[in-house]
Design an enzyme around this catalytic site. Structure first.
Site, mmCIF file in Angstrom:
data_model
loop_
_atom_site.group_PDB
_atom_site.id
_atom_site.type_symbol
_atom_site.label_atom_id
_atom_site.label_comp_id
_atom_site.label_asym_id
_atom_site.label_seq_id
_atom_site.Cartn_x
_atom_site.Cartn_y
_atom_site.Cartn_z
ATOM 1 N N ASP A 290 -2.588 -7.349 -17.906
ATOM 2 C CA ASP A 290 -3.878 -6.782 -17.509
ATOM 3 C C ASP A 290 -3.784 -6.185 -16.110
ATOM 4 O O ASP A 290 -2.817 -6.449 -15.381
ATOM 5 C CB ASP A 290 -4.982 -7.854 -17.561
ATOM 6 C CG ASP A 290 -4.592 -9.164 -16.882
ATOM 7 O OD1 ASP A 290 -3.592 -9.184 -16.140
ATOM 8 O OD2 ASP A 290 -5.282 -10.159 -17.094
ATOM 9 N N ASN B 138 -12.098 -20.845 -17.497
ATOM 10 C CA ASN B 138 -13.056 -20.684 -18.599
ATOM 11 C C ASN B 138 -12.343 -20.473 -19.941
ATOM 12 O O ASN B 138 -12.976 -20.136 -20.931
ATOM 13 C CB ASN B 138 -14.021 -19.527 -18.307
ATOM 14 C CG ASN B 138 -13.312 -18.185 -18.204
ATOM 15 O OD1 ASN B 138 -12.097 -18.100 -18.368
ATOM 16 N ND2 ASN B 138 -14.067 -17.135 -17.934
ATOM 17 N N HIS C 269 -9.965 -18.188 -20.541
ATOM 18 C CA HIS C 269 -9.488 -16.825 -20.828
ATOM 19 C C HIS C 269 -7.964 -16.762 -20.801
ATOM 20 O O HIS C 269 -7.299 -17.549 -20.138
ATOM 21 C CB HIS C 269 -10.125 -15.788 -19.890
ATOM 22 C CG HIS C 269 -9.607 -15.748 -18.491
ATOM 23 N ND1 HIS C 269 -10.350 -15.268 -17.428
ATOM 24 C CD2 HIS C 269 -8.417 -16.109 -17.937
ATOM 25 C CE1 HIS C 269 -9.642 -15.332 -16.327
ATOM 26 N NE2 HIS C 269 -8.473 -15.844 -16.597
ATOM 27 N N GLU D 205 -12.228 -12.672 -21.865
ATOM 28 C CA GLU D 205 -13.191 -13.687 -21.462
ATOM 29 C C GLU D 205 -13.808 -14.350 -22.699
ATOM 30 O O GLU D 205 -13.681 -13.810 -23.817
ATOM 31 C CB GLU D 205 -14.290 -13.031 -20.610
ATOM 32 C CG GLU D 205 -13.775 -12.339 -19.344
ATOM 33 C CD GLU D 205 -13.338 -13.311 -18.238
ATOM 34 O OE1 GLU D 205 -12.992 -14.478 -18.535
ATOM 35 O OE2 GLU D 205 -13.336 -12.897 -17.070
HETATM 36 P P1 PGA Z 1 -4.101 -18.359 -11.879
HETATM 37 O O1 PGA Z 1 -4.908 -17.516 -12.953
HETATM 38 O O2 PGA Z 1 -2.683 -18.342 -12.271
HETATM 39 O O3 PGA Z 1 -4.353 -17.613 -10.578
HETATM 40 O O4 PGA Z 1 -4.702 -19.722 -11.885
HETATM 41 C C1 PGA Z 1 -4.627 -17.692 -14.309
HETATM 42 C C2 PGA Z 1 -5.558 -16.856 -15.127
HETATM 43 O O5 PGA Z 1 -6.706 -16.625 -14.703
HETATM 44 O O6 PGA Z 1 -5.156 -16.429 -16.209
#
Ligand code: PGA
Length: 222
Positions: free
Chosen positions: A63, A123, A125, A130
């Site tokens: 992404d 959450n 995702h 999301e």
């Molecule tokens: P993070 O994010 O590695 O910064 O915890 C993971 C994500 O949001 O997929």
């Protein structure tokens, strides 16, 4: 699903680096789907320290924020600073989603990625899919949830600076990968990890779709 609990963050980074190294050694022309965020930082550091031949490797990022790709917090900058500028990969072999979403899908379709590495959001995702994202979703423009904007504000001067839109691979795109490794680091991820891997398979918890894939490994450390 089994969640493999590892001793610490160094071991998490090392074990996943071993998986990447083995894949490249077995097949020089490997195709990887790669994440950004804080979780893979140790993995990328470990990979940079190894003498691997990335000359025939293709990468596809999960992404990107919709923002200037040269911005210090863009995911393109993140990948260059933490991996691509430090290994012998061809810049043209490092692909990022762009507004031409169909073209990105086409590049991935037909030849599935050999390995997709994922993080997970608090959450549930994966990439920027999301809660509520369709299990059939493909690469598309999305709006970030309030929770994700809050979580990611730690990388920006203020929460107002966090982009509100992104382009993400879909859940369907991710599920096409031959093999998936999910990395999670920190107590704050444990609850959602358990819900996603051992709870109901539902679009309310995007990562729960991984229960439907037959080649997934999940690694956690606190
Ligand atoms: P993070 O994010 O590695 O910064 O915890 C993971 C994500 O949001 O997929």
């Amino acid at each position: 699903m089994e969640i493999k609990v590892l001793k610490d963050y160094n071991v998490l980074s090392y074990i996943v680096a071993n998986i990447v190294e083995y894949q490249i050694q077995e097949q020089l022309l490997s195709r990887f789907i790669l994440p950004t965020g804080s979780t893979p930082l140790g993995l990328y550091k470990e990979l940079v320290s190894r003498e691997l031949d990335w000359g025939a490797v293709m990468t596809y990022n999960l992404d990107v924020y919709i923002m200037n790709p040269d911005h210090p917090q863009s995911y393109q900058t993140f990948m260059k600073e933490n991996l691509f500028n430090k290994i012998n990969i061809y810049p043209t072999n490092c692909q990022f989603p762009d507004r031409n979403v169909q073209s990105y899908e086409q590049r991935l379709k037909g030849i599935p990625a050999d390995l997709c590495i994922l993080g997970i959001g608090t959450n549930g995702h994966i990439a920027f899919n999301e809660p509520g994202s369709s299990f059939d979703s493909r690469t598309r423009v999305v709006s970030l949830s309030e929770q994700t904007i809050k979580d990611n504000s730690r990388f920006f001067d203020s929460i107002e600076d966090v982009p509100t839109q992104a382009i993400t691979m879909g859940l369907g795109t991710i599920m096409d990968s031959k093999r998936i490794v999910l990395m999670a680091n920190g107590d704050h991820k444990l609850n959602i990890l358990n819900v996603a891997m051992n709870g109901e398979v539902t679009e309310d918890v995007p990562a729960s779709i991984l229960q439907n894939h037959d080649n997934v490994e999940v690694f956690y450390c606190d």
